[in-house]
Design an enzyme around this catalytic site. Structure first.
Site: not given
Ligand code: NAD
Ligand code: FAD
Length: 474
Positions: A189, A450
Site C-alpha cells: 500500500y 451521464h
Molecule cells: P504492506 O503489507 O501493504 O506491503 C509491504 C510489502 O513489503 C509487501 O509487498 C512485502 O512483500 C514487502 N516486503 C516485506 N519485506 C521486504 C523486504 N525485506 N524487502 C523488500 N520487500 C519487502 O505494508 P505497507 O505498505 O507498509 O502498509 C502497511 C499497512 O498500512 C497496510 O497493510 C494497510 O493496512 C495500511 N495502509 C492502507 C492504505 C490504504 O488504505 N490506502 C494506505 C497505506 C497504508
C-alpha cells in the site's frame, strides 16, 4: 499543575484516539455513557496525523502540479514549480482542521479527554502517565475498556529507522525537500502510493520488493495497471529483491538487497523509505496486569462484538487485526460502544471495501472470481474498460476497468474490483450492492448520471448479463 497519584473512575475507558478509539468514544458519549478517552499524542491517531489524510493530501497536491505539466495535448502549457515545504504546510493545515474537529466532537458528545500514556495496572485499572517533568500520573478505574492503540511501522533488521537515512512513511510525509534519489522498500500500500508521489515531484525513485510483483493482496491484472502507470511516471521496480542492509557511500547511501538465489544487488540513494507492513501496539500496555494475552504477532483476538477474551475488554482498529484500515476500525469502535451500552449491535458486514490511492486508484470489495469459485458459487463477471467511458476520456484518464463478480444463477453481486480514476469513490456503490444483497439486474436497472465514472458500474453489471451498450459483450 502537578497531578499526583489521584484515582478517578469511569464507566468506559478508551485508550487511543485514532479512528477506532475516537469513534468508540463519540458513540459512547451519544449513548450517555460516562466515557474517558486517553491519548498520549495528537487526537486522530495515525490516520489523521501520519497516514490516510496526509498521504492523500500530498497525492492530490502532487497531481495538481504534475497533471498541469503534462497537459500540452489538451492545449495547456505549464511548468509548475513545487515548494515541498509549502505543500507540507498546506497538508498540515488540512490535518489540523480534522484533528481539531475530532477534539471538538468528543467534547460536544460529553467525552472526558485525557492526555497521557495509559498502562494497565489491574483487571479494572490503568495508570495514565502525563508527559513532562513533574506532571505525575493518575489511576483510572473502569467498568469497561476499549483498547485502540493502533499500529506502528515494522522495522527490518539492518535497516532500523533513524529519521534521516532510513525513514518510515511518517517521516516521508513530512520531508521539507524532495530527495534526489529515493529507494522504497516494499511495493505494498504505502510503497505504491508514495513512490509515484516522489517520482512525480522529481525524485529518481527505485522500488525493491521481495515478491515477484506489486500489491500482492490484489489480482495481477489490477496490480499491472498501477505498476505500468508508476513506471510511466518514472518509478523503477526491482521485484524478487529483499532489502538486507545499508551502508554509507559518498554523499549518500547504498542499499543492499538479495534475491532468492542469494545474489546481492546494490542501489544508491539519498534516503531509503521502508514500508514493509505494520505491527500492533500492544506491548506497551502491560496486558498481563489485565489478564489478556495477545497472539504471537501482538494482535488481540476479538469476536463479532469487538470483545476480547475478557468480558469487559474490547479491542478495535489495527490492534484487532487485518485489514488494518481506518474504516474497519471505525465500525468496530461503533459496535464496541453500542455493545457496552447494551444495544443489539454486532459486526455483521458482508464485506469491507479497500482502496489504494495509486494512479489510477484501486477499489475492491467482497470476492474475486477465484474466491467466489472456491466458495462454491458459479461466478460470472462483467467488465467495463475505462477507455470506453466518456467521462474517463474527458478526464484524460482511461487506464483501468470496473469488474463485477456475481453469482450467475441468482445474479447476486459477490464482489467487485475497480482500477480507475476515483475508484475509491466508485467502490462505495459496489460495497452497498454487496451489503444490500443487490443483483447485477438491480445495478443495471438503476439510472446512472451521464457522463460519470459511475456509469461504468452500470455497464459492467449489464455486461455480466450480456446487455452492455457501450462495450462489447462477452
Ligand atoms: P504492506 O503489507 O501493504 O506491503 C509491504 C510489502 O513489503 C509487501 O509487498 C512485502 O512483500 C514487502 N516486503 C516485506 N519485506 C521486504 C523486504 N525485506 N524487502 C523488500 N520487500 C519487502 O505494508 P505497507 O505498505 O507498509 O502498509 C502497511 C499497512 O498500512 C497496510 O497493510 C494497510 O493496512 C495500511 N495502509 C492502507 C492504505 C490504504 O488504505 N490506502 C494506505 C497505506 C497504508
Ligand atoms: P491509530 O490510528 O494508530 O491510533 C492509535 C492511537 O493510540 C494513537 O493516536 C496513539 O498515540 C495512541 N496510543 C497508543 N498507545 C497508547 C497508550 N499507551 N496510551 C495512550 N494512547 C496511546 N487506512 C485507510 O483506511 N485508508 C487510507 O488511505 C490509509 N492510508 C494510510 C497511509 C499511511 C501512510 C499509513 C501509515 C496508514 C494508512 N491507513 C489507511 C491505515 C490507517 O491509518 C489505520 O488503519 C488506522 O489509523 C488505524 O486506526 P486505529 O484507531 O486502530 O489506530
Amino acid at each position: 499543575m502537578v497531578v499526583g497519584d489521584v484515582t478517578t473512575g469511569t464507566d468506559v475507558l478508551i485508550i487511543g484516539a485514532g479512528p477506532g478509539g475516537y469513534v468508540a468514544a463519540i458513540r459512547a458519549g451519544q449513548l450517555d455513557l460516562d466515557v474517558t478517552l486517553v491519548e498520549k499524542d495528537i487526537y486522530g491517531g495515525t490516520c489523521l496525523n501520519h497516514g490516510c489524510i496526509p498521504s492523500k493530501a500530498l497525492i492530490s497536491a502532487t497531481d495538481v502540479a504534475y497533471d498541469a505539466g503534462q497537459a500540452e495535448h489538451m492545449g495547456i502549457t505549464a511548468d509548475p514549480a513545487v515548494d515541498l515545504e509549502g505543500m507540507v504546510d498546506w497538508k498540515d493545515e488540512v490535518v489540523g482542521q480534522l484533528t481539531g474537529g475530532v477534539e471538538r466532537l468528543c467534547k460536544a458528545n460529553g467525552v472526558n479527554l485525557m492526555k497521557g500514556r495509559a498502562e494497565f495496572t489491574g483487571e479494572n485499572a490503568v495508570r495514565v502517565a502525563h508527559d513532562g517533568e513533574g506532571q505525575g500520573s493518575e489511576t483510572i478505574e473502569f467498568e469497561h475498556a476499549v483498547i485502540a492503540t493502533g499500529s506502528r511501522p515494522m522495522e527490518l533488521p539492518g535497516l532500523e529507522f533513524d529519521g534521516e537515512n532510513v525513514i518510515d512513511s511518517r517521516t516521508a510525509l513530512a520531508l521539507d525537500s524532495v530527495p534526489a534519489e529515493l529507494v522504497v522498500v516494499g511495493a505494498g500500500y504505502i510503497g505504491m502510493e508514495l513512490s509515484s508521489v516522489f517520482a512525480k515531484l522529481g525524485s529518481e525513485v527505485t522500488v525493491v520488493e521481495a515478491l515477484d510483483g506489486a500489491l500482492p493482496a490484489y489480482e495481477d491484472d489490477i496490480a499491472r495497471v498501477v505498476t505500468d502507470r508508476a513506471e510511466e511516471v518514472g518509478v523503477d521496480f526491482h521485484f524478487g529483491e529483499s532489502a538486507r542492509e545499508w551502508v554509507e557511500s559518498g554523499d549518500g547511501l547504498t542499499l543492499r538487497t538479495e534475491n532468492e538465489a542469494g545474489d546481492v544487488s546494490e542501489f544508491g540513494a539519498e534516503k531509503v523509505l521502508v514500508a514493509v507492513g505494520r505491527e500492533p501496539v500492544t506491548d506497551t500496555l502491560s496486558l498481563d496486569a489485565l489478564g489478556l494475552e495477545p497472539d504471537r504477532e501482538g494482535f488481540l483476538a476479538t469476536d463479532e462484538y469487538a470483545r476480547t477474551d475478557l468480558e469487559h475488554v474490547f479491542a478495535v482498529g489495527d490492534v484487532a487485526g487485518e485489514p488494518m484500515l481506518a474504516h474497519k476500525g471505525m465500525k468496530e469502535g461503533e459496535v464496541a460502544a453500542e455493545v457496552i451500552a447494551g444495544e443489539p449491535a454486532a459486526l455483521d458486514s458482508r464485506a469491507i471495501p479497500a482502496a489504494v490511492f495509486t494512479d489510477p486508484e484501486i477499489g475492491t470489495v467482497g470476492l474475486t472470481e477465484a474466491e467466489a469459485e472456491a466458495e462454491g458459487f458459479e461466478p460470472v463477471t462483467g467488465e467495463m474498460p475505462m477507455r470506453a467511458s466518456g467521462r474517463a476520456l474527458t478526464l484524460d484518464e482511461t487506464d483501468g476497468f470496473v469488474r463485477i463478480v456475481a453469482d450467475e444463477p441468482s445474479g447476486f453481486v459477490l464482489g467487485a474490483q475497480v482500477v480507475a480514476p476515483e475508484a475509491s469513490e466508485t467502490i462505495a456503490e459496489l460495497a452497498f450492492a454487496v451489503e444490500m444483497g443487490a443483483t447485477v439486474e438491480d445495478i443495471g436497472a438503476t439510472i446512472h448520471t451521464h457522463p460519470t465514472l459511475g456509469e461504468s458500474v452500470m455497464e459492467a453489471a449489464e455486461n455480466a448479463r450480456e446487455k452492455a451498450i457501450h462495450t462489447l459483450n462477452r
